[in-house]
Design a protein around this motif. Structure first.
Motif, mmCIF file in Angstrom:
data_model
loop_
_atom_site.group_PDB
_atom_site.id
_atom_site.type_symbol
_atom_site.label_atom_id
_atom_site.label_comp_id
_atom_site.label_asym_id
_atom_site.label_seq_id
_atom_site.Cartn_x
_atom_site.Cartn_y
_atom_site.Cartn_z
ATOM 1 N N THR A 141 -4.046 -9.981 2.955
ATOM 2 C CA THR A 141 -5.459 -9.585 2.973
ATOM 3 C C THR A 141 -5.682 -8.319 2.151
ATOM 4 O O THR A 141 -6.731 -8.156 1.523
ATOM 5 N N ILE A 142 -4.705 -7.424 2.142
ATOM 6 C CA ILE A 142 -4.822 -6.227 1.293
ATOM 7 C C ILE A 142 -4.936 -6.639 -0.178
ATOM 8 O O ILE A 142 -5.793 -6.141 -0.925
ATOM 9 N N ILE A 143 -4.087 -7.558 -0.585
ATOM 10 C CA ILE A 143 -4.105 -8.014 -1.982
ATOM 11 C C ILE A 143 -5.424 -8.721 -2.292
ATOM 12 O O ILE A 143 -6.042 -8.510 -3.336
ATOM 13 N N GLU A 144 -5.886 -9.548 -1.360
ATOM 14 C CA GLU A 144 -7.155 -10.261 -1.552
ATOM 15 C C GLU A 144 -8.305 -9.255 -1.705
ATOM 16 O O GLU A 144 -9.156 -9.385 -2.588
ATOM 17 N N ALA A 145 -8.306 -8.254 -0.832
ATOM 18 C CA ALA A 145 -9.388 -7.256 -0.868
ATOM 19 C C ALA A 145 -9.355 -6.477 -2.175
ATOM 20 O O ALA A 145 -10.393 -6.193 -2.787
ATOM 21 N N MET A 146 -8.148 -6.126 -2.607
ATOM 22 C CA MET A 146 -8.007 -5.385 -3.855
ATOM 23 C C MET A 146 -8.585 -6.183 -5.018
ATOM 24 O O MET A 146 -9.342 -5.671 -5.846
ATOM 25 N N GLY A 166 -6.120 1.827 -1.446
ATOM 26 C CA GLY A 166 -7.566 1.996 -1.423
ATOM 27 C C GLY A 166 -8.308 0.759 -0.974
ATOM 28 O O GLY A 166 -9.486 0.831 -0.593
ATOM 29 N N ALA A 167 -7.638 -0.387 -1.028
ATOM 30 C CA ALA A 167 -8.286 -1.642 -0.640
ATOM 31 C C ALA A 167 -8.110 -1.944 0.848
ATOM 32 O O ALA A 167 -8.700 -2.903 1.355
ATOM 33 N N VAL A 168 -7.316 -1.135 1.531
ATOM 34 C CA VAL A 168 -6.991 -1.440 2.932
ATOM 35 C C VAL A 168 -8.238 -1.434 3.838
ATOM 36 O O VAL A 168 -8.375 -2.319 4.696
ATOM 37 N N PRO A 169 -9.183 -0.498 3.685
ATOM 38 C CA PRO A 169 -10.378 -0.572 4.542
ATOM 39 C C PRO A 169 -11.200 -1.850 4.334
ATOM 40 O O PRO A 169 -11.671 -2.440 5.319
ATOM 41 N N LEU A 170 -11.361 -2.290 3.083
ATOM 42 C CA LEU A 170 -12.088 -3.555 2.889
ATOM 43 C C LEU A 170 -11.300 -4.712 3.492
ATOM 44 O O LEU A 170 -11.872 -5.623 4.109
ATOM 45 N N ALA A 171 -9.989 -4.680 3.322
ATOM 46 C CA ALA A 171 -9.159 -5.724 3.939
ATOM 47 C C ALA A 171 -9.391 -5.763 5.448
ATOM 48 O O ALA A 171 -9.492 -6.836 6.056
ATOM 49 N N ALA A 230 0.860 -1.188 0.000
ATOM 50 C CA ALA A 230 0.000 0.000 0.000
ATOM 51 C C ALA A 230 0.892 1.233 0.000
ATOM 52 O O ALA A 230 1.161 1.849 1.031
ATOM 53 N N ASP A 231 1.350 1.598 -1.196
ATOM 54 C CA ASP A 231 2.412 2.598 -1.306
ATOM 55 C C ASP A 231 1.954 4.003 -0.930
ATOM 56 O O ASP A 231 2.779 4.897 -0.766
ATOM 57 N N GLY A 232 0.644 4.202 -0.783
ATOM 58 C CA GLY A 232 0.172 5.508 -0.345
ATOM 59 C C GLY A 232 0.142 5.646 1.167
ATOM 60 O O GLY A 232 -0.200 6.710 1.691
#
Lengths: 334, 334
Positions: free
Chosen positions: A277-282, A297-302, A248-250
């Motif tokens: 989990t970040i990759i899975e959510a993305m 951007g996928a971190v909250p869903l993760a 999550a480079d941001g």
């Protein structure tokens, strides 16, 4: 994974109690100020993702935002808030990513030059995007000291006004306009979540959401591999970012006293998630929402997936922060 | 009239007067009938893509449609149009892709079984999706004869009603609802384009668009590697599909007399594009619109890019047909 900024354990002090904090009125004023420059982004839902999460999820799609991320909200509010005299010599900032493009875009809209200090190991694509908006790029060594030195030097030479990525009340108020739109549009939200890096977006989100609906809980989502906010909130004082080895480079920046104080007083919790989990959510977002979202951007869903029991049955608003990434190297293909 | 279209002289034969063709009224009735089951999809634009194309492009985003493609429009209109008696024994179709999921989804909504004949070489993911909607899958050898034999066999055993992917007026009227929404929402469109495979979508699009606004020109977009429609329209008679070696896996079917006749009388032109341009267009959509679109859905934009001079300065509506694909194998990574 490059570290953009090597972070020394600086800034262990909290802000003085007198520090002014943006209010809902500031966020509403920001929304009016930036309206000519930003998009009102849609809120998407997916029955399939709701089933997977065991909750009702509302995605605020800032990947569709101008410049491809929410950062234009804060940058344009800060730059439009400058007096003509302050703006006359342009603006300067440091960023290796979305804030750089946002500042360049907003400065061009205002008709003033922008000077962007970028670490020399930043991805070329992001540098090109900021330059494409007319930003004058200066490369520096990837350390906090080199960065500050170059910013100081540019300010001295040009008189440009600093637009910090998050340690700036106008930036925080601008970022809060995303949650303002989300909470006003989706009635009945019980939880709102945004990723946390330097804390500007999470601060603005928390002020907007809890001012509009005091019962809403605001939860920060942070990669376990860059968990300074998680540790800072638990310790009650700002803790250094020990590592930032995350896809999550941001989300590789650390809280500042201003954002730490806002988050401490307005945010219910910060939860961390691992890289897998970040990759899975993305990938789930791409597959079910049919939208391109960057890892940050996928971190909250993760976070929802990793802490499912905390969100069970809830109406949860998540801020999908952006959609800028290299399409040739997707994280699940590494 | 610019040199846009050279096909008037090729309209040599008209359809027999007795063949009924869907009308705008049928498409409007379909829109009402399917409303409980489908999404009204958004129309997206991108300044960057407009600059690249030299035209103003409006993307009708059927990748956000239920089941991930426009196919649910036609399938649900056909299945909701059946009498209770006709529907009692369920429905049957053949498809290896989006129509399969659409029929299974619409049949489940109607509360009747669906029988889906799938070639044994179809991607497992697509078979799983149709099965996930409750479709009863029957695998057959990948030949037209084996497929028809299995459909006949299922109809004989079950009494299921056939829902052909495109040789069906209710399906065509349903597919036309996408263009109905697009043309009513975006006033001032001069050209509307959809991909052409069996011709159901293009037929419905042409009827809707030209009935609503007679000045609109409708253009079919077809991969040069599966160019039966292009050759058929030029020859004035249906030409066989000689090859279908295209990454646009949704566009490997051939016109039938019903769709050939509609297209011949309503469509201004069919233009072809090569594989490289399809992949380029797909990546541009992902990059600038931040949405996931399958290769077939990128074919109309590819057509605009490949035939830029024909669209210069125009307001062009493109139907982005779907967003279902294997995210692990993106075409630009092959």
């Amino acid at each position: 994974m490059p570290r953009f900024w090597t972070l020394a354990s600086l800034r262990l002090v909290t802000a003085p109690a007198s520090t002014p904090v943006p209010t809902l009125a500031d966020i509403r004023a920001a929304a009016v100020r930036i309206a000519p420059l930003v998009h009102r982004t849609p809120v998407l839902t997916s029955t399939s993702l709701d089933v997977l999460c065991g909750a009702r999820i509302f995605f605020k799609c800032e990947n569709f935002q101008r410049t491809g991320s929410f950062k234009i909200r804060g940058a344009s509010n800060a730059i439009m808030s400058l007096t003509d005299e302050q703006a006359a010599c342009g603006v300067v900032t440091h960023s290796s990513g979305n804030h750089a493009s946002a500042v360049a875009c907003a400065a061009r809209h205002r008709g003033v030059p922008s000077f962007i200090v970028v670490p020399e190991n930043a991805p070329q694509a992001k540098i090109d995007t900021a330059a494409g908006f007319g930003g004058v790029i200066s490369l520096c060594k990837p350390t906090l000291e080199a960065r500050q030195e170059m910013v100081d030097d540019i300010q001295e030479r040009t008189g440009a006004a600093m637009v910090h990525p998050y340690d700036n009340n106008d930036v925080i108020a601008g970022q809060g306009t995303a949650a303002l739109e989300l909470v006003e549009e989706i009635t009945g939200l019980e939880i709102v979540s945004a990723p946390v890096s330097g804390g500007g977006l999470l601060s603005g989100t928390a002020i907007a959401a809890t001012s509009l609906r005091p019962a809403i809980r605001v939860v920060g989502a942070e990669p376990v591999n860059a968990d300074d906010a998680y540790r800072s909130i638990r310790a009650g004082s700002i803790q250094p970012l020990l590592h930032s080895n995350t896809i999550a480079d941001g989300l590789r920046a650390a809280l500042c006293p201003r954002t730490f104080d806002i988050i401490r007083s307005r945010v219910t919790n910060i939860l961390t998630v691992d890289e897998e989990t970040i990759i899975e959510a993305m990938k789930l977002i791409w597959r079910y929402l049919k939208i391109v979202v960057e890892p940050s951007g996928a971190v909250p869903l993760a976070m929802v997936l990793a802490h499912r029991e905390r969100f069970a049955g809830r109406h949860v608003g998540l801020i999908l922060t952006g959609g800028n990434l290299d399409l040739d190297k997707l994280p699940w293909q590494h």
